[in-house]
Design a protein around this motif. Sequence first.
Motif, PDB file in Angstrom:
ATOM      1  N   VAL A   1      48.029  40.669  45.035  1.00  0.00           N
ATOM      2  CA  VAL A   1      47.986  39.586  44.059  1.00  0.00           C
ATOM      3  C   VAL A   1      48.712  40.006  42.793  1.00  0.00           C
ATOM      4  O   VAL A   1      48.514  41.114  42.290  1.00  0.00           O
ATOM      5  N   VAL A   2      49.543  39.109  42.285  1.00  0.00           N
ATOM      6  CA  VAL A   2      50.218  39.315  41.001  1.00  0.00           C
ATOM      7  C   VAL A   2      49.583  38.331  40.027  1.00  0.00           C
ATOM      8  O   VAL A   2      49.804  37.119  40.120  1.00  0.00           O
ATOM      9  N   GLN A   3      48.786  38.846  39.095  1.00  0.00           N
ATOM     10  CA  GLN A   3      47.941  37.991  38.261  1.00  0.00           C
ATOM     11  C   GLN A   3      48.242  38.184  36.781  1.00  0.00           C
ATOM     12  O   GLN A   3      48.372  39.308  36.298  1.00  0.00           O
ATOM     13  N   TRP A   4      48.337  37.063  36.085  1.00  0.00           N
ATOM     14  CA  TRP A   4      48.426  37.109  34.628  1.00  0.00           C
ATOM     15  C   TRP A   4      47.131  37.721  34.108  1.00  0.00           C
ATOM     16  O   TRP A   4      46.043  37.291  34.476  1.00  0.00           O
ATOM     17  N   LEU A   5      47.253  38.727  33.249  1.00  0.00           N
ATOM     18  CA  LEU A   5      46.080  39.446  32.761  1.00  0.00           C
ATOM     19  C   LEU A   5      45.060  38.499  32.144  1.00  0.00           C
ATOM     20  O   LEU A   5      45.361  37.750  31.217  1.00  0.00           O
ATOM     21  N   ASP A   6      43.869  38.520  32.685  1.00  0.00           N
ATOM     22  CA  ASP A   6      42.732  37.743  32.183  1.00  0.00           C
ATOM     23  C   ASP A   6      41.594  38.728  31.967  1.00  0.00           C
ATOM     24  O   ASP A   6      40.863  39.059  32.904  1.00  0.00           O
ATOM     25  N   PRO A   7      41.432  39.252  30.750  1.00  0.00           N
ATOM     26  CA  PRO A   7      40.447  40.315  30.510  1.00  0.00           C
ATOM     27  C   PRO A   7      39.038  39.977  30.966  1.00  0.00           C
ATOM     28  O   PRO A   7      38.278  40.858  31.374  1.00  0.00           O
ATOM     29  N   ASP A   8      38.675  38.679  30.928  1.00  0.00           N
ATOM     30  CA  ASP A   8      37.325  38.291  31.308  1.00  0.00           C
ATOM     31  C   ASP A   8      37.135  38.164  32.816  1.00  0.00           C
ATOM     32  O   ASP A   8      36.034  37.932  33.289  1.00  0.00           O
ATOM     33  N   ASN A   9      38.237  38.289  33.563  1.00  0.00           N
ATOM     34  CA  ASN A   9      38.131  38.143  35.022  1.00  0.00           C
ATOM     35  C   ASN A   9      38.997  39.200  35.712  1.00  0.00           C
ATOM     36  O   ASN A   9      39.706  38.916  36.668  1.00  0.00           O
ATOM     37  N   ILE A  10      38.904  40.415  35.193  1.00  0.00           N
ATOM     38  CA  ILE A  10      39.797  41.478  35.630  1.00  0.00           C
ATOM     39  C   ILE A  10      39.285  42.216  36.866  1.00  0.00           C
ATOM     40  O   ILE A  10      40.028  42.937  37.533  1.00  0.00           O
ATOM     41  N   ASP A  11      38.009  41.999  37.210  1.00  0.00           N
ATOM     42  CA  ASP A  11      37.386  42.791  38.260  1.00  0.00           C
ATOM     43  C   ASP A  11      37.977  42.558  39.646  1.00  0.00           C
ATOM     44  O   ASP A  11      37.815  43.390  40.538  1.00  0.00           O
ATOM     45  N   GLN A  12      38.643  41.421  39.847  1.00  0.00           N
ATOM     46  CA  GLN A  12      39.127  41.102  41.185  1.00  0.00           C
ATOM     47  C   GLN A  12      40.366  41.911  41.563  1.00  0.00           C
ATOM     48  O   GLN A  12      40.700  42.025  42.726  1.00  0.00           O
ATOM     49  N   ILE A  13      41.030  42.488  40.579  1.00  0.00           N
ATOM     50  CA  ILE A  13      42.255  43.244  40.833  1.00  0.00           C
ATOM     51  C   ILE A  13      42.011  44.733  40.617  1.00  0.00           C
ATOM     52  O   ILE A  13      41.512  45.145  39.569  1.00  0.00           O
ATOM     53  N   LYS A  14      42.362  45.518  41.622  1.00  0.00           N
ATOM     54  CA  LYS A  14      42.414  46.971  41.492  1.00  0.00           C
ATOM     55  C   LYS A  14      43.896  47.332  41.477  1.00  0.00           C
ATOM     56  O   LYS A  14      44.564  47.319  42.514  1.00  0.00           O
ATOM     57  N   VAL A  15      44.404  47.594  40.276  1.00  0.00           N
ATOM     58  CA  VAL A  15      45.841  47.741  40.088  1.00  0.00           C
ATOM     59  C   VAL A  15      46.400  48.839  40.987  1.00  0.00           C
ATOM     60  O   VAL A  15      45.887  49.961  41.026  1.00  0.00           O
ATOM     61  N   GLY A  16      47.448  48.484  41.725  1.00  0.00           N
ATOM     62  CA  GLY A  16      48.089  49.426  42.634  1.00  0.00           C
ATOM     63  C   GLY A  16      47.416  49.512  43.982  1.00  0.00           C
ATOM     64  O   GLY A  16      47.952  50.131  44.904  1.00  0.00           O
ATOM     65  N   VAL A  17      46.236  48.909  44.116  1.00  0.00           N
ATOM     66  CA  VAL A  17      45.502  48.922  45.382  1.00  0.00           C
ATOM     67  C   VAL A  17      45.613  47.562  46.067  1.00  0.00           C
ATOM     68  O   VAL A  17      46.101  47.454  47.186  1.00  0.00           O
ATOM     69  N   ASN A  18      45.146  46.516  45.371  1.00  0.00           N
ATOM     70  CA  ASN A  18      45.215  45.175  45.968  1.00  0.00           C
ATOM     71  C   ASN A  18      45.914  44.157  45.079  1.00  0.00           C
ATOM     72  O   ASN A  18      45.878  42.965  45.352  1.00  0.00           O
ATOM     73  N   GLY A  19      46.543  44.641  44.010  1.00  0.00           N
ATOM     74  CA  GLY A  19      47.258  43.700  43.160  1.00  0.00           C
ATOM     75  C   GLY A  19      47.821  44.349  41.917  1.00  0.00           C
ATOM     76  O   GLY A  19      47.714  45.573  41.718  1.00  0.00           O
ATOM     77  N   TYR A  20      48.423  43.504  41.073  1.00  0.00           N
ATOM     78  CA  TYR A  20      49.100  43.965  39.860  1.00  0.00           C
ATOM     79  C   TYR A  20      48.874  42.936  38.761  1.00  0.00           C
ATOM     80  O   TYR A  20      48.768  41.734  39.027  1.00  0.00           O
ATOM     81  N   LEU A  21      48.804  43.407  37.514  1.00  0.00           N
ATOM     82  CA  LEU A  21      48.585  42.538  36.366  1.00  0.00           C
ATOM     83  C   LEU A  21      49.833  42.520  35.495  1.00  0.00           C
ATOM     84  O   LEU A  21      50.525  43.534  35.376  1.00  0.00           O
ATOM     85  N   PHE A  22      50.117  41.361  34.910  1.00  0.00           N
ATOM     86  CA  PHE A  22      51.265  41.275  34.004  1.00  0.00           C
ATOM     87  C   PHE A  22      50.852  40.538  32.744  1.00  0.00           C
ATOM     88  O   PHE A  22      49.936  39.700  32.757  1.00  0.00           O
TER      89      PHE A  22
END
Length: 389
Positions: free
Chosen positions: A312-333
């Motif tokens: 998943v490539v997700q726009w950073l949402d600090p209040d909903n960050i738990d769904q992404i493990k960066v480098g494991v199942n997605g990336y934040l921008f």
Amino acid sequence: MRIAIFVETYLPYLNGVVTHVKILREGLIHNGHEVLIVTADKTVKEHVLEDGVLRCPALEVKKIYGYGLSSPISLTLMKRIKEFRPDVIHIQQEFSIGLAGVRAARALHLPLIYTLHTMYDDYIYYIAPGPLTGIARRVSHNYVRFIARRADIVTSPSKKCLDYLSNAGVHRKVYVIPNSVELDDYSETATTPEQRAAIRERYHIPADAFVACFCGRIGKEKGVDNLIKLWHAQCGGDPSLYLMIIGEGPFRKELEALAQSYGLGGRIIFTGAVPHEQISPYYACCNAYATASLSEMYSISMLEAQASGLPVVQWLDPDNIDQIKVGVNGYLFETAEEFGRIIHQLADVTPEQRVELAKRVRDSVKERSSDSIANYLLDLYQQAINKHR
């Protein structure tokens, strides 16, 4: 245990809450419990009970995605609830059916569970024009507070709800239970190469093209316009990059016009509504999931994509960050440049690296099965029963 779950819409209608309730119901039944779904249905003229689903007659509200509003006061409904003899009532939404659940819990002296799925501040524009937004927000906060104060237990799929409830004047413990997914439906063997190839062929996508997808209701709150703008700025010049928008909603025509204005009508694809039982091949024919939405509460669509092996490539949402493990199942921008860099990096991975990445993504959501959410909620149901006594 006997559980009555109140939800405004249910199958065949599809949205994130419906999917959540469907998975919860299956997990509870699999563990030997009895479940009654109570829902509004604009297609019935009288209360209909079939296969454990009680459908209540409703008036269609076209402005809000075709939802139906049913009367929260009904002798027939109350009679059916009494006949089911629930141990606990669980409301999943707050409108007419949710209010009926609150009334039933109070009338029958039953414990009440309330799950908040939606940040209603992001949806006010559907029911109130700009000058009335502030008033509508206060009214919605008062109503959510009214519901929450009558519940024995309050839950939500995301920590994001804590600030929302606090702003609404609700200051109490909230149990955060992330959404679950039907893992088998999105496994590596759930679709065939022929199914994946057929979808690409249907939308004229080359077999070797990179495809990112978004799946959800096509409303302003989902930020799909921002996703298209990002795609135009960072990926529009590469003819091998495609974006697939899966879903239907009131904002679709405007978004199609936006894509056309960028000259990307052939590479930004709108599939329209896809039945949930047919969605797996759509994810499987893609290479990544992209979203610029800041209104999600632990998105089920993202979870389904991850279960399909899509990072998943997700726009950073600090209040909903738990769904992404960066480098494991997605990336934040946070910037357009970061978005473009991530997409191009994913497009450049080798077939071997893509297989390895897909496995890592799938492994990261293995604990999100239907049984896991059912077992967690069973503990909360028992807590609510004990507390209510």
